[in-house]
Design a protein around this motif. Structure first.
Motif, short mmCIF file in Angstrom:
data_model
loop_
_atom_site.label_atom_id
_atom_site.label_comp_id
_atom_site.label_asym_id
_atom_site.label_seq_id
_atom_site.Cartn_x
_atom_site.Cartn_y
_atom_site.Cartn_z
N THR A 36 0.34 -14.77 28.29
CA THR A 36 0.99 -13.57 28.87
C THR A 36 2.48 -13.98 29.80
O THR A 36 2.31 -15.34 30.33
CB THR A 36 0.01 -13.08 29.95
OG1 THR A 36 -1.24 -12.61 29.34
CG2 THR A 36 0.57 -12.04 30.76
N LYS A 37 3.42 -13.42 29.68
CA LYS A 37 4.36 -13.69 30.66
C LYS A 37 5.01 -12.28 30.98
O LYS A 37 4.89 -11.28 30.54
CB LYS A 37 5.20 -14.10 29.25
CG LYS A 37 6.71 -14.97 29.96
CD LYS A 37 7.55 -15.62 29.18
CE LYS A 37 8.65 -16.30 29.76
NZ LYS A 37 9.95 -15.71 30.09
N LYS A 38 5.73 -12.57 32.29
CA LYS A 38 6.14 -11.31 32.80
C LYS A 38 7.66 -10.87 32.17
O LYS A 38 8.26 -12.06 32.13
CB LYS A 38 6.24 -11.59 34.16
CG LYS A 38 5.79 -10.65 35.08
CD LYS A 38 5.91 -10.71 36.65
CE LYS A 38 5.08 -9.66 37.34
NZ LYS A 38 3.59 -9.59 36.84
N SER A 90 -2.02 -7.26 20.84
CA SER A 90 -1.02 -7.56 21.67
C SER A 90 -0.74 -6.53 22.71
O SER A 90 -0.83 -5.28 22.34
CB SER A 90 0.28 -7.90 20.91
OG SER A 90 1.46 -7.98 21.97
N THR A 127 1.64 -9.57 26.54
CA THR A 127 0.55 -10.78 26.25
C THR A 127 0.67 -10.73 24.71
O THR A 127 0.59 -9.72 23.92
CB THR A 127 -0.82 -10.22 26.61
OG1 THR A 127 -0.89 -10.11 27.74
CG2 THR A 127 -1.80 -11.38 26.07
N ASP A 175 3.39 -7.65 32.38
CA ASP A 175 2.97 -8.64 31.71
C ASP A 175 2.80 -8.06 30.16
O ASP A 175 2.04 -7.43 29.63
CB ASP A 175 1.51 -8.87 32.44
CG ASP A 175 1.40 -9.40 33.62
OD1 ASP A 175 2.54 -9.96 33.94
OD2 ASP A 175 0.70 -9.11 34.15
N TYR A 223 5.28 -17.76 24.07
CA TYR A 223 3.98 -17.52 23.66
C TYR A 223 3.27 -18.48 22.65
O TYR A 223 2.20 -18.16 21.96
CB TYR A 223 4.00 -16.26 22.64
CG TYR A 223 4.67 -14.97 23.80
CD1 TYR A 223 4.06 -14.37 24.75
CD2 TYR A 223 6.13 -14.71 23.74
CE1 TYR A 223 4.25 -13.54 25.60
CE2 TYR A 223 6.54 -14.18 24.53
CZ TYR A 223 5.58 -13.26 25.63
OH TYR A 223 6.28 -12.25 26.33
#
Lengths: 284, 174
Positions: free
Chosen positions: B117-119, B91, B112, B110, B146
C-alpha cells in the motif's frame, strides 16, 4: 457501566471499519475464482497436461530424443542416436485445441484434440478436467500397398484420455491420467488391442521460471510393457519453454511411450531428451 | 438503558441509509508500458467503485485476473510472475476527495497493488451530476513501490514506470 462501555466500543469499531465498509458493498456477489496455470506447458513430460493453448495461439514444438544411456561410450552413451518430432498446436477457443505432429524414425503422423470440460474453482470444484483424443497413422510406401494383406486401417491407432488435475498450492500440481490406447493391429500373438494404463503426473515449481515435472504410467492389463517413469525440468524464458528430461522410453507419442516401452530405468535404459516450444499469437 | 442502545443502533442504521452513495461496476482501467520489443497494454473492464458524498470517501476495486492482454502469454506472466494474482487477487484504492473545483477534483488515498500500500495524491476529472458521478484520471505507478520485480532477462521487459488510465461512471444507490 458495562453497557455504556459496550456501546462506546461498538461506536469505535464502526469507525475503524468505516474504510472497509466503503468497499464492502462491492463484494455482495463474490465472483467465482478459477484456478489457472496448473502447468507451464501443454505436456507434463511426454504426456498431455490439462493445459491448452489459449485461443488464437499457435505453438510450435521441436522434440528431440537421444538413444539409451547404456549404449556404451562408442555411441557416446546414446547421444549418437536421435529422433525428432515436430508438431503444431493451435488454440481454437478458450476450451479446445487441436494439434498435428510427425515422428521421424517411427514415420507416424498424429493428430490430437483436447477439450476442457471444467476448471478447478477456488473453494469449489476440485479438478480441472480435460479430455484428449488422438489418432495415429503409420506412413507406408507404395511397395507395401501392392501387397495383398495391406489394409489401410491397420496403420491406425488411437489414444483416449481423461485428465484430472488439481493445483494443490501455487507450486504443486498433481494430475491423474487414465488412458486407453487402441491398436487396430497388434504385432504379437495374444496381444490385446485395447491397452489400459493409469498415469500420475505432477509439477513442482522450483523458482518462478523453473519447475520439476514427473510422470508415471502404470500398465493395467498388458504387463509385457514396462511402466514408464519420466522426469523433467521446464525452463521458461518468456516466449520459449525449454524442457529437459530423462525417461525409460525414447518415444514421444502416447501409444508408443505409454504402451510400447520395454526398457527399465534400473537396466540403464534411460533416454535423455529435450523439447523446445515457441508460441505465436496468430489471432487476437 | 436498553432503549438507549436501541436508539443508538437505529440512529446508525438510519445514517447508513441516508448517506448519499454512488456506485459503479463497469469501470475501465487501462495500463500502458513501453517495452523493448513491443509496448504492453492491458484493459480491465470490470472495475468497481463507490463514492460517499456525505463523507467524500472514494473507493475503487478490481480483480487482477480481469486484465485482458492482447497476448495470452503476457497475461500469464502478468498473473503468475509479476502481480501474483493467486496470492493478491485484488487491487484497491481507498481515499478521500479533498477538493472539487469545477470538473476537477483532488483525491488522496491508499493504493494497494500486489499486497503493498502506498499513499497517492492526484488530480482527475470529477463530474458530479444529480444522480451520477463521472470520474476520469491518469497517473503513473512505479513498480518498485509495489514490490513488483522485473527479471533482467525476459522477452516482455517492461518499464519501471507504468501509465494508468481510469474511467468510470457511478450511479446513485437508491
Amino acid at each position: 457501566m458495562i453497557r455504556i462501555f459496550f456501546v462506546i466500543s461498538c461506536l469505535l469499531s464502526s469507525l475503524v471499519n468505516a474504510q472497509e465498509n466503503l468497499l464492502s458493498i462491492l463484494d455482495e456477489d463474490e465472483k467465482t475464482v478459477y484456478i489457472y496455470y496448473l502447468f507451464k506447458g501443454t505436456k507434463i513430460v511426454n504426456s498431455q497436461s490439462v493445459e491448452l493453448n489459449s485461443k488464437g495461439v499457435l505453438q510450435f514444438n521441436i522434440q528431440h530424443r537421444f538413444g539409451p544411456l547404456n549404449s556404451g561410450k562408442y555411441n557416446l552413451y546414446g547421444l549418437d542416436f536421435s529422433q525428432v518430432r515436430l508438431s503444431l498446436d493451435y488454440g481454437i477457443n478458450e476450451w479446445s485445441s487441436f494439434g498435428i505432429g510427425r515422428s521421424s524414425s517411427l514415420k507416424i503422423i498424429d493428430a490430437n484434440s483436447k477439450i476442457r470440460l471444467c476448471r478447478q474453482v477456488k473453494a469449489g470444484f476440485p479438478f480441472t478436467i480435460v479430455i484428449n483424443f488422438a489418432a495415429y497413422i503409420k506412413q507406408w510406401q507404395s511397395s507395401e500397398v501392392e501387397k495383398e494383406d495391406f489394409i489401410l486401417t491397420n496403420q491406425l491407432s488411437y489414444t483416449n484420455q481423461v485428465l484430472f488435475a488439481r493445483k494443490i498450492n501455487r507450486n504443486l500440481t498433481l494430475q491423474f491420467s487414465p488412458t486407453v490406447v487402441h491398436y487396430n493391429l497388434v504385432e504379437k500373438l495374444n496381444e490385446v488391442n485395447d491397452k489400459y494404463s493409469f498415469g500420475i503426473g505432477g509439477r513442482q515449481k522450483l523458482t518462478q521460471r523453473i519447475s520439476l515435472n514427473a510422470e508415471y504410467f502404470y500398465q493395467l492389463n498388458d504387463k509385457r510393457n514396462s511402466n514408464v517413469l519420466s522426469l523433467g525440468f521446464d525452463i521458461e524464458t518468456g516466449g520459449h519453454v525449454f524442457q529437459l528430461h530423462l525417461s525409460n522410453s525414447s518415444d514421444m507419442i502416447d501409444p508408443k511411450f505409454i504402451t510400447d516401452t520395454n526398457g527399465e530405468w534400473l537396466n540403464g535404459y534411460i533416454y535423455f531428451g529435450f523439447n523446445i516450444s515457441r508460441v505465436f499469437t496468430i489471432h487476437n | 438503558m436498553n432503549r438507549i442502545n436501541i436508539i443508538i443502533l437505529f440512529s446508525f442504521l438510519s445514517f447508513q441509509i441516508h448517506a448519499q452513495k454512488y456506485m459503479g461496476v463497469n469501470g475501465e482501467i487501462l495500463f500502458y508500458s513501453e517495452a523493448l520489443l513491443e509496448d504492453i497494454s492491458a484493459v480491465n473492464k470490470n472495475v468497481s467503485a463507490v463514492y460517499d458524498a456525505t463523507t467524500s470517501e472514494l473507493g475503487f476495486q478490481l480483480y487482477i485476473n480481469d486484465f485482458i492482454f492482447p497476448k495470452a502469454l503476457m497475461q500469464e506472466h502478468f498473473n503468475e510472475n509479476y502481480l501474483e494474482s493467486d496470492i493478491y487477487p485484488k487491487s484497491t484504492f481507498i481515499g478521500n476527495v479533498l477538493d472539487i473545483k469545477d470538473k476537477e477534483a483532488l483525491v488522496e488515498g491508499d493504493l494497494t497493488i500486489h499486497g503493498k500500500t502506498k499513499k497517492i495524491k492526484l488530480f482527475g476529472i470529477f463530474i458530479n451530476n444529480i444522480d451520477s458521478v463521472y470520474i476520469e484520471a491518469k497517473f503513473n505507478v512505479e513498480l518498485k513501490d509495489y514490490n513488483i520485480k522485473v527479471p533482467k532477462i525476459v522477452m516482455y521487459k517492461i518499464a519501471e514506470k507504468i501509465e494508468i488510465k481510469v474511467k468510470i461512471e457511478l450511479k446513485e444507490i437508491k
